[in-house]
Design a protein around this motif. Sequence first.
Motif, mmCIF file in Angstrom:
data_model
loop_
_atom_site.group_PDB
_atom_site.id
_atom_site.type_symbol
_atom_site.label_atom_id
_atom_site.label_comp_id
_atom_site.label_asym_id
_atom_site.label_seq_id
_atom_site.Cartn_x
_atom_site.Cartn_y
_atom_site.Cartn_z
ATOM 1 N N LEU A 50 28.055 -10.422 38.107
ATOM 2 C CA LEU A 50 28.154 -9.658 36.872
ATOM 3 C C LEU A 50 26.959 -9.955 35.986
ATOM 4 N N MET A 51 26.549 -8.970 35.201
ATOM 5 C CA MET A 51 25.452 -9.148 34.260
ATOM 6 C C MET A 51 25.772 -8.377 32.986
ATOM 7 N N LYS A 52 25.589 -9.046 31.854
ATOM 8 C CA LYS A 52 25.795 -8.399 30.552
ATOM 9 C C LYS A 52 24.513 -8.527 29.741
ATOM 10 N N THR A 53 23.967 -7.402 29.329
ATOM 11 C CA THR A 53 22.721 -7.426 28.571
ATOM 12 C C THR A 53 23.000 -7.599 27.079
ATOM 13 N N ASP A 54 21.947 -7.962 26.358
ATOM 14 C CA ASP A 54 22.053 -8.141 24.907
ATOM 15 C C ASP A 54 21.728 -6.870 24.132
ATOM 16 N N THR A 55 21.581 -5.758 24.847
ATOM 17 C CA THR A 55 21.313 -4.474 24.201
ATOM 18 C C THR A 55 22.431 -3.490 24.548
ATOM 19 N N ALA A 56 22.542 -2.418 23.779
ATOM 20 C CA ALA A 56 23.578 -1.415 24.006
ATOM 21 C C ALA A 56 23.455 -0.854 25.428
ATOM 22 N N PRO A 57 24.580 -0.596 26.096
ATOM 23 C CA PRO A 57 25.949 -0.523 25.586
ATOM 24 C C PRO A 57 26.732 -1.830 25.675
ATOM 25 N N PHE A 58 26.089 -2.981 25.943
ATOM 26 C CA PHE A 58 26.746 -4.286 25.926
ATOM 27 C C PHE A 58 27.913 -4.376 26.899
ATOM 28 N N LEU A 59 27.748 -3.795 28.067
ATOM 29 C CA LEU A 59 28.808 -3.798 29.072
ATOM 30 C C LEU A 59 28.493 -4.785 30.194
ATOM 31 N N TRP A 60 29.538 -5.381 30.747
ATOM 32 C CA TRP A 60 29.394 -6.160 31.977
ATOM 33 C C TRP A 60 29.238 -5.179 33.137
ATOM 34 N N SER A 61 28.167 -5.343 33.896
ATOM 35 C CA SER A 61 27.866 -4.450 35.012
ATOM 36 C C SER A 61 27.910 -5.217 36.322
ATOM 37 N N ILE A 62 28.023 -4.496 37.433
ATOM 38 C CA ILE A 62 27.898 -5.087 38.756
ATOM 39 C C ILE A 62 26.421 -5.422 38.995
ATOM 40 N N LEU A 63 26.160 -6.638 39.407
ATOM 41 C CA LEU A 63 24.790 -7.102 39.651
ATOM 42 C C LEU A 63 24.582 -7.313 41.148
ATOM 43 N N PHE A 64 23.458 -6.827 41.655
ATOM 44 C CA PHE A 64 23.091 -6.958 43.067
ATOM 45 C C PHE A 64 21.691 -7.560 43.129
ATOM 46 N N VAL A 65 21.555 -8.720 43.789
ATOM 47 C CA VAL A 65 20.291 -9.445 43.810
ATOM 48 C C VAL A 65 19.902 -9.741 45.257
ATOM 49 N N LYS A 66 18.611 -9.576 45.559
ATOM 50 C CA LYS A 66 18.065 -9.993 46.843
ATOM 51 C C LYS A 66 17.161 -11.205 46.607
ATOM 52 N N ILE A 67 17.407 -12.272 47.384
ATOM 53 C CA ILE A 67 16.680 -13.530 47.235
ATOM 54 C C ILE A 67 16.197 -13.965 48.608
ATOM 55 N N ASP A 68 14.942 -14.416 48.688
ATOM 56 C CA ASP A 68 14.469 -14.900 49.981
ATOM 57 C C ASP A 68 14.974 -16.323 50.222
ATOM 58 N N THR A 69 14.749 -16.864 51.414
ATOM 59 C CA THR A 69 15.316 -18.158 51.765
ATOM 60 C C THR A 69 14.565 -19.329 51.140
ATOM 61 N N ASN A 70 13.554 -19.043 50.309
ATOM 62 C CA ASN A 70 12.913 -20.057 49.485
ATOM 63 C C ASN A 70 13.471 -20.051 48.062
ATOM 64 N N GLY A 71 14.420 -19.153 47.821
ATOM 65 C CA GLY A 71 15.029 -19.082 46.502
ATOM 66 C C GLY A 71 14.337 -18.157 45.528
ATOM 67 N N VAL A 72 13.382 -17.354 45.990
ATOM 68 C CA VAL A 72 12.633 -16.447 45.121
ATOM 69 C C VAL A 72 13.340 -15.095 45.049
ATOM 70 N N ILE A 73 13.578 -14.597 43.850
ATOM 71 C CA ILE A 73 14.204 -13.281 43.684
ATOM 72 C C ILE A 73 13.232 -12.189 44.106
ATOM 73 N N LEU A 74 13.673 -11.356 45.039
ATOM 74 C CA LEU A 74 12.866 -10.235 45.520
ATOM 75 C C LEU A 74 13.084 -8.988 44.675
ATOM 76 N N SER A 75 14.326 -8.750 44.316
ATOM 77 C CA SER A 75 14.657 -7.583 43.497
ATOM 78 C C SER A 75 16.074 -7.739 42.987
ATOM 79 N N TYR A 76 16.414 -6.971 41.955
ATOM 80 C CA TYR A 76 17.803 -6.918 41.496
ATOM 81 C C TYR A 76 18.064 -5.572 40.838
#
Length: 213
Positions: A50-76
């Motif tokens: 889950l991800m909730k931003t500090d800007t409108a509409p201030f909703l909790w959204s479904i979060l999808f993240v891709k991370i490589d096996t070194n722990g680096v975020i590829l995209s979200y």
Amino acid sequence: MKWLFTLFLLLQFPQLNAQQGFINAYQLDDSELRFGNMLLDNDTLIVTGLMKTDTAPFLWSILFVKIDTNGVILSYKTHIDILGADYSWVEPPSGLIKTADSSGYIILGHAFQRSNGVIMKLNNNVGKEWVREYPDPNSLQEIYENIISLPDGYLVGGRKQKLDYQEDIFLMKIDGFGNVIWEQSYGTLMHDEYIGSLFYQNANEYILGGHRF
């Protein structure tokens, strides 16, 4: 207050050239985060939550993240509820699967203000293909907790709070487009039932574990 989630991956192999593990904390934009599910897709970690931003509409959204096996975020990417509800209770560890035909991913969630369980299908580019809810007039709340692939669809398991406030386990079979094929509940009077493990045996047999309170 900003929320950080620590992801710990430990890789241990007898070979001397084994990859080192990592412990990382992640912050995306200026947002609150809650990671809930994880699977390994080839050499990429797929993490949802889950991800909730500090800007409108201030909703909790479904979060999808891709991370490589070194722990680096590829995209979200995030997906909000188009009807304006907060997504909540993304259930670990079985609320995320890669589809059997490798066409994408299915995520289980919950629309808080409507008290409905949610099933979301994403393609491999993390675009939303469909979202389904199945409102039940005989329940106060539905929590979707497990999903497994079947040869002809998917089996979803969870629990429903009935009008008398007791909770029963339910199983629901859906096709590849999220249409309900059948649904069955399991419970007894004066007890709450909670789902645990769920396994596919064959077209006529499923194995369900849980506990009674």
